[in-house]
Design an enzyme around this catalytic site. Structure first.
Site, PDB file in Angstrom:
ATOM      1  N   GLU A 282       0.720  -9.987  -1.556  1.00 15.56           N
ATOM      2  CA  GLU A 282      -0.656 -10.455  -1.743  1.00 15.56           C
ATOM      3  C   GLU A 282      -1.068 -10.421  -3.215  1.00 15.56           C
ATOM      4  O   GLU A 282      -1.845 -11.273  -3.664  1.00 15.56           O
ATOM      5  CB  GLU A 282      -1.599  -9.614  -0.896  1.00 15.56           C
ATOM      6  CG  GLU A 282      -1.418  -9.860   0.597  1.00 15.56           C
ATOM      7  CD  GLU A 282      -2.222  -8.901   1.457  1.00 15.56           C
ATOM      8  OE1 GLU A 282      -3.070  -9.376   2.223  1.00 15.56           O
ATOM      9  OE2 GLU A 282      -2.008  -7.674   1.334  1.00 15.56           O
TER      10      GLU A 282
ATOM     11  N   ALA B  69       0.839  -1.204   0.000  1.00 15.05           N
ATOM     12  CA  ALA B  69       0.000   0.000   0.000  1.00 15.05           C
ATOM     13  C   ALA B  69       0.870   1.248   0.000  1.00 15.05           C
ATOM     14  O   ALA B  69       1.983   1.257   0.539  1.00 15.05           O
ATOM     15  CB  ALA B  69      -0.911  -0.006   1.221  1.00 15.05           C
TER      16      ALA B  69
ATOM     17  N   GLY C 100       0.954  -5.687   0.426  1.00 16.42           N
ATOM     18  CA  GLY C 100       0.046  -5.837  -0.700  1.00 16.42           C
ATOM     19  C   GLY C 100       0.713  -6.351  -1.956  1.00 16.42           C
ATOM     20  O   GLY C 100       0.065  -6.983  -2.791  1.00 16.42           O
TER      21      GLY C 100
ATOM     22  N   GLU D  25       2.825  -6.551   7.491  1.00 14.71           N
ATOM     23  CA  GLU D  25       1.832  -5.604   8.009  1.00 14.71           C
ATOM     24  C   GLU D  25       1.838  -5.442   9.523  1.00 14.71           C
ATOM     25  O   GLU D  25       1.624  -4.336  10.031  1.00 14.71           O
ATOM     26  CB  GLU D  25       0.426  -6.019   7.547  1.00 14.71           C
ATOM     27  CG  GLU D  25       0.121  -5.704   6.089  1.00 14.71           C
ATOM     28  CD  GLU D  25       0.528  -6.816   5.139  1.00 14.71           C
ATOM     29  OE1 GLU D  25       0.095  -6.784   3.977  1.00 14.71           O
ATOM     30  OE2 GLU D  25       1.295  -7.709   5.558  1.00 14.71           O
TER      31      GLU D  25
END
Length: 261
Positions: free
Chosen positions: A114, A66, A111, A134
């Site tokens: 992911e 992010a 992210g 995270e």
């Protein structure tokens, strides 16, 4: 000229999505997620022409996760919107009928990790570093990481990586089963990813899509339900022209010409 955050091109029947924010390590801000989502929608609609999808990135990072610069300016409601958006976009990627391949050219954290998890196949260069980091930032993986990683490598190993926020090498990621292969350099990375794409392209596209669907849908159900899913996916293929073309090509001792019909 305004730089596109995400670019799409096609090499024959191979679609290529490129993250294009190299100065920000391809971090995912809201505009980038929106554009990526739009591209995935188009890929889904374009199954006849785009038969395999490669996800890659410009610069020295695949995706740093992010965009924390943007995140610092957001209200709690906007944060919820962003997390919902990234989750929805990665789910759309995972659910594409076409096989998807991630080319991890560098950092893949949060992210970015992911994003790779949402693809069917993953290759990385030796120097790549990756992980779900995270909890070190006071949050948890919110784009499918807690679910997809545990299904891929098992709950105990997934917990170890997630709860420690550990950053791992490409070699470690391969040994854990996260990667399909490790490349010595970027040229080899491209050769591995595009080589796999072309191997897949040699086969009947509708059969490839249904085989992927059978595997994905059957992964979280009992064996008998999985076998029923396989039967349904097989039934879809029976009336296709490609199936008949394969039989005719076998009779004529030639390679079949598949049209996705």
């Amino acid at each position: 000229m305004i730089q596109e955050n995400v670019k799409f091109e096609r090499d024959g029947h191979i679609g290529i999505i490129t993250l294009n924010r190299p100065d920000e390590l391809n971090a995912l801000n809201y505009d980038t997620l929106e554009r990526l989502g739009e591209m995935l929608d188009q890929v889904r609609l374009d199954q006849k022409e785009t038969r395999v999808l490669i996800v890659k990135a410009q610069g020295r990072a695949f995706c740093a996760g992010a965009d924390l610069k943007e995140r610092r300016t957001l209200t709690e409601q906007q944060v919820r919107r962003n997390v919902r958006k990234i989750r929805d976009v990665f789910t759309a990627l995972e659910r594409l009928p076409q096989p998807t391949i991630a080319m991890i050219n560098g950092f893949a954290f949060g992210g970015g990790f992911e994003l790779a998890l949402a693809c069917d196949f993953r290759f990385a260069v030796e120097e790549a570093k990756m992980g779900l980091t995270e909890v070190s930032l006071g949050i948890i993986p919110g784009a499918g990481g807690t679910q997809r990683l545990s299904r891929l490598i098992g709950p105990a190993l997934a917990k170890e990586l997630i709860l420690t926020a550990r950053r791992i090498s490409a070699k470690d990621a391969y040994e854990l089963g996260f990667l399909n292969g490790v490349a010595a350099d970027h040229d080899e990375l491209e050769a591995r990813a595009f080589g796999l794409a072309r191997e897949i392209l040699a086969n009947a596209p509708l059969a490839v899509y249904q085989a992927k669907a059978a595997i994905d849908r059957g992964a979280s159900v009992d064996l008998q339900t999985g076998l029923d899913i396989e039967t349904m996916c097989y039934e879809v293929i029976i009336p296709t022209q490609d199936r008949l073309e394969a039989l005719e090509a076998f009779r004529e001792k030639r390679k079949p010409v598949f049209k996705g019909e």
